[in-house]
Enzyme design. Structure first.
Site, PDB file in Angstrom:
ATOM      1  NE  ARG A  61      -3.831  -2.012   2.189  1.00  0.00           N
ATOM      2  CZ  ARG A  61      -3.770  -2.987   2.472  1.00  0.00           C
ATOM      3  NH1 ARG A  61      -3.429  -2.701   4.053  1.00  0.00           N
ATOM      4  NH2 ARG A  61      -4.840  -4.211   2.624  1.00  0.00           N
ATOM      5  CE  LYS A  96      -1.423  14.324 -13.779  1.00  0.00           C
ATOM      6  NZ  LYS A  96      -1.222  15.288 -14.827  1.00  0.00           N
ATOM      7  CD  GLU A 145       6.202  17.626 -21.123  1.00  0.00           C
ATOM      8  OE1 GLU A 145       5.721  18.458 -20.923  1.00  0.00           O
ATOM      9  OE2 GLU A 145       6.088  16.627 -21.277  1.00  0.00           O
ATOM     10  CE  LYS A 196       5.065  17.887 -12.457  1.00  0.00           C
ATOM     11  NZ  LYS A 196       5.191  16.916 -13.693  1.00  0.00           N
ATOM     12  CD  GLU A 211      -5.004  17.097 -14.051  1.00  0.00           C
ATOM     13  OE1 GLU A 211      -3.004  16.347 -14.056  1.00  0.00           O
ATOM     14  OE2 GLU A 211      -5.465  16.295 -15.433  1.00  0.00           O
ATOM     15  NE  ARG A 239       0.364  17.215 -12.009  1.00  0.00           N
ATOM     16  CZ  ARG A 239       1.583  16.544 -10.547  1.00  0.00           C
ATOM     17  NH1 ARG A 239       1.051  16.459  -9.386  1.00  0.00           N
ATOM     18  NH2 ARG A 239       2.061  15.614 -11.327  1.00  0.00           N
ATOM     19  CG  ASN A 281      -2.654  17.858 -18.278  1.00  0.00           C
ATOM     20  OD1 ASN A 281      -1.564  16.934 -18.284  1.00  0.00           O
ATOM     21  ND2 ASN A 281      -4.060  17.214 -17.489  1.00  0.00           N
ATOM     22  CG  HIS A 297       0.193  17.314 -22.559  1.00  0.00           C
ATOM     23  ND1 HIS A 297       1.513  17.897 -22.256  1.00  0.00           N
ATOM     24  CD2 HIS A 297       1.556  16.136 -21.523  1.00  0.00           C
ATOM     25  CE1 HIS A 297       2.185  18.348 -21.988  1.00  0.00           C
ATOM     26  NE2 HIS A 297       2.166  16.730 -21.816  1.00  0.00           N
ATOM     27  CG  HIS A 351      -1.513  11.935 -23.881  1.00  0.00           C
ATOM     28  ND1 HIS A 351      -2.218  12.074 -22.662  1.00  0.00           N
ATOM     29  CD2 HIS A 351      -0.532  12.320 -23.912  1.00  0.00           C
ATOM     30  CE1 HIS A 351      -1.223  11.791 -21.785  1.00  0.00           C
ATOM     31  NE2 HIS A 351       0.018  12.616 -22.267  1.00  0.00           N
ATOM     32  CG  HIS A 369       5.398  12.124 -23.659  1.00  0.00           C
ATOM     33  ND1 HIS A 369       3.772  12.099 -23.674  1.00  0.00           N
ATOM     34  CD2 HIS A 369       5.659  13.444 -22.667  1.00  0.00           C
ATOM     35  CE1 HIS A 369       3.684  12.997 -23.009  1.00  0.00           C
ATOM     36  NE2 HIS A 369       4.664  13.234 -22.229  1.00  0.00           N
TER      37      HIS A 369
HETATM   38  P1  NAD Z   1      12.606   8.009 -21.389  1.00  0.00           P
HETATM   39  O1  NAD Z   1      11.923   6.636 -20.188  1.00  0.00           O
HETATM   40  O2  NAD Z   1      11.971   6.479 -23.500  1.00  0.00           O
HETATM   41  O3  NAD Z   1      13.898   7.727 -21.910  1.00  0.00           O
HETATM   42  C1  NAD Z   1      14.388   8.253 -23.145  1.00  0.00           C
HETATM   43  C2  NAD Z   1      14.863   7.314 -23.545  1.00  0.00           C
HETATM   44  O4  NAD Z   1      16.138   8.145 -23.542  1.00  0.00           O
HETATM   45  C3  NAD Z   1      15.143   6.090 -23.274  1.00  0.00           C
HETATM   46  O5  NAD Z   1      15.724   5.419 -24.403  1.00  0.00           O
HETATM   47  C4  NAD Z   1      16.284   6.107 -22.569  1.00  0.00           C
HETATM   48  O6  NAD Z   1      17.143   5.103 -22.268  1.00  0.00           O
HETATM   49  C5  NAD Z   1      17.916   6.531 -22.729  1.00  0.00           C
HETATM   50  N1  NAD Z   1      18.314   7.456 -21.177  1.00  0.00           N
HETATM   51  C6  NAD Z   1      17.651   7.367 -20.433  1.00  0.00           C
HETATM   52  N2  NAD Z   1      18.590   8.775 -20.105  1.00  0.00           N
HETATM   53  C7  NAD Z   1      19.673   8.516 -20.576  1.00  0.00           C
HETATM   54  C8  NAD Z   1      21.220   9.218 -20.424  1.00  0.00           C
HETATM   55  N3  NAD Z   1      21.508   9.744 -19.535  1.00  0.00           N
HETATM   56  N4  NAD Z   1      22.006   9.128 -21.487  1.00  0.00           N
HETATM   57  C9  NAD Z   1      21.228   8.161 -22.057  1.00  0.00           C
HETATM   58  N5  NAD Z   1      20.375   7.575 -22.749  1.00  0.00           N
HETATM   59  C10 NAD Z   1      18.994   7.781 -21.587  1.00  0.00           C
HETATM   60  O7  NAD Z   1      11.442   8.524 -22.479  1.00  0.00           O
HETATM   61  P2  NAD Z   1      11.802  10.159 -21.449  1.00  0.00           P
HETATM   62  O8  NAD Z   1      10.564  11.289 -22.402  1.00  0.00           O
HETATM   63  O9  NAD Z   1      12.129  10.594 -20.450  1.00  0.00           O
HETATM   64  O10 NAD Z   1       9.885   9.599 -20.701  1.00  0.00           O
HETATM   65  C11 NAD Z   1       8.433   9.817 -21.454  1.00  0.00           C
HETATM   66  C12 NAD Z   1       7.479   9.281 -20.854  1.00  0.00           C
HETATM   67  O11 NAD Z   1       7.126   9.725 -19.325  1.00  0.00           O
HETATM   68  C13 NAD Z   1       6.351   8.609 -21.156  1.00  0.00           C
HETATM   69  O12 NAD Z   1       5.895   7.488 -21.088  1.00  0.00           O
HETATM   70  C14 NAD Z   1       5.255  10.000 -20.763  1.00  0.00           C
HETATM   71  O13 NAD Z   1       3.860   9.599 -20.197  1.00  0.00           O
HETATM   72  C15 NAD Z   1       6.227   9.933 -19.458  1.00  0.00           C
HETATM   73  N6  NAD Z   1       5.715  11.845 -18.666  1.00  0.00           N
HETATM   74  C16 NAD Z   1       5.595  11.513 -17.129  1.00  0.00           C
HETATM   75  C17 NAD Z   1       5.291  12.206 -16.378  1.00  0.00           C
HETATM   76  C18 NAD Z   1       4.511  12.574 -14.906  1.00  0.00           C
HETATM   77  O14 NAD Z   1       4.452  13.442 -14.589  1.00  0.00           O
HETATM   78  N7  NAD Z   1       4.960  11.512 -14.392  1.00  0.00           N
HETATM   79  C19 NAD Z   1       5.246  13.754 -17.153  1.00  0.00           C
HETATM   80  C20 NAD Z   1       5.441  13.380 -18.953  1.00  0.00           C
HETATM   81  C21 NAD Z   1       5.864  12.925 -18.991  1.00  0.00           C
HETATM   82  N1  GLY Z   2       2.720  16.293 -17.018  1.00  0.00           N
HETATM   83  C1  GLY Z   2       2.150  17.049 -16.407  1.00  0.00           C
HETATM   84  C2  GLY Z   2       2.028  16.777 -14.587  1.00  0.00           C
HETATM   85  O1  GLY Z   2       2.517  16.230 -14.186  1.00  0.00           O
HETATM   86  O2  GLY Z   2       0.386  16.963 -14.101  1.00  0.00           O
END
Ligand code: NAD
Ligand code: GLY
Length: 361
Positions: A117, A139, A181, A223, A233, A237, A241, A244, A248, A261
């Site tokens: 939990r 998130k 972003e 942020k 949200e 918040r 988006n 987005h 998406h 993304h």
């Molecule tokens: P990702 O995690 O896939 O990383 C991108 C690529 O870079 C991958 O191939 C990874 O292995 C590589 N990589 C990471 N760090 C590296 C480094 N230092 N050197 C070399 N390669 C490296 O993608 P991302 O863009 O970081 O994240 C996208 C994801 O985040 C999506 O799933 C999206 O939905 C999510 N997201 C979440 C939030 C949230 O608030 N939780 C906000 C925005 C996006």
């Molecule tokens: N990336 C959108 C949020 O964290 O609310």
């Protein structure tokens, strides 16, 4: 080193930002857990796992290395993380540490939110996107075949360790995706940041450490403030988006295969600007300024392989559909955004026609 605090009372936490934080025990000094599970992937682990382990001192450390990519942000891989926690008899006072980009961060955070939990969670973001956005705010989640991030939970990290020197190994396409972003923050609440970006994009794309440090710090400040005021949200918040809902839809219409993304968010921001112009909110010049900035960052603004109808179909399953009405974040001016479901359908049709194409060949 910069330390920012996300002010959420007992769930509040610091964000540490500096080059070289990995490899220093001090970076993790406030982590009480004696048992840590590090979740990473096959690309990031060979680069930074050893440094992270070194900084965890005498703690018991177990690793889960997932395959790389958005396609692996699944319930099955989340279950794999839980299986390792159970197999190693991790107790409630353990910590799950995400080492990687947003994919690893979202998945590991969701596992931490469910295990017993909820156990402590630490974000060690290594992409620009994760350092400016996904590692902050709690998130967490995974994708479902029916839609992106359809399963998830709010689970704040206990600590975010943002080592900006990890960006040295980040491919430039991923760096550009993170810039989407950053542009978003400027558009929703910081017109000065937009001007700064226009002047310094060359330095950012060249990975100049000072320029990167500036946008990471400013993005995390924005942020942290927004999340501090609206953790779940219920209101403000949702502005995060911007672009987005369009983005998406691009990702899901292309089966998460063609677009990163951040690239989809870049195109989505351009669509949000066009839509704001179509609704008479911003001028032609401002919409054009947004498009130019996105292109200067090396991000796409057009989506030729998706038709307007496909976009609409995918936008309808977005989490921002409320009471059957699709809410969109629009711009009142550059630096001020708002959420509305009250817009002329023709404005949306014209926006999609201006950015979308004939579909996949
Ligand atoms: P990702 O995690 O896939 O990383 C991108 C690529 O870079 C991958 O191939 C990874 O292995 C590589 N990589 C990471 N760090 C590296 C480094 N230092 N050197 C070399 N390669 C490296 O993608 P991302 O863009 O970081 O994240 C996208 C994801 O985040 C999506 O799933 C999206 O939905 C999510 N997201 C979440 C939030 C949230 O608030 N939780 C906000 C925005 C996006
Ligand atoms: N990336 C959108 C949020 O964290 O609310």
């Amino acid at each position: 080193m910069h330390t920012l605090n996300v002010e959420l009372g007992s769930r509040g936490y610091p964000i540490l930002i500096d080059a070289g934080l990995l490899g220093h025990a001090q970076s993790f000094a406030r982590l009480a857990a004696r048992d840590a599970l590090i979740v990473s992937n096959t690309t990031v682990a060979p680069l930074y796992m050893a440094a992270l382990r070194d900084s965890l001192g005498s703690r018991r450390v177990v690793e889960v290395i997932l395959p790389d990519g958005e396609a692996h942000k699944t319930l099955a891989n989340m279950a794999r993380v839980i299986d390792v926690l159970v197999a190693n008899r991790f107790a409630r006072d353990c910590a799950v540490i995400a080492l990687g980009g947003g994919v690893v961060g979202d998945l590991a955070g969701f596992a931490a939110s469910c295990y017993q939990r909820g156990v402590a969670f630490v974000q060690v973001p290594t992409t620009l996107l994760a350092q400016v956005d996904s590692a902050v705010g709690g998130k967490t989640g995974v994708n479902h075949v029916g839609g992106k991030n359809l399963l998830g939970a709010f689970h704040q990290p206990a600590l975010v360790v943002c080592d900006t020197s990890t960006l040295a190994t980040l491919p430039s396409r991923e760096l550009r995706a993170g810039l989407a972003e950053v542009i978003k923050y400027g558009l929703i609440c910081d017109a000065a940041l937009l001007g700064w970006l226009e002047e310094h994009l060359g330095q950012l794309l060249g990975k100049a450490p000072e320029a990167l440090g500036h946008v990471i710090l400013r993005s995390c400040q924005i942020k942290a403030e927004i999340v501090g005021r609206d953790e779940r949200e219920q209101g403000e918040r949702a502005l995060l988006n911007l672009g987005h809902t369009f983005g998406h839809a691009v990702e899901s219409a292309t089966s998460y295969k063609e677009w990163l993304h951040g690239e989809a968010v870049g195109a989505g921001l351009s669509m949000a600007a066009t839509m704001s112009r179509e609704c008479g909110l911003i001028s032609d010049e401002d919409a054009e300024r947004v498009r130019r900035l996105i292109e200067l960052a090396g991000l796409p603004t057009q989506v030729p392989t998706v038709t307007p109808d496909q976009m609409l179909e995918h936008m309808r399953i977005d989490k921002k559909v409320l009471g059957g009405r699709l809410r969109l974040v629009l711009l009142r001016r550059l630096g001020e955004a708002f959420v509305t479901a009250d817009y002329p359908p023709e404005a949306l049709a014209r926006t999609l026609a201006a950015h979308c194409g004939e579909g996949a060949p």
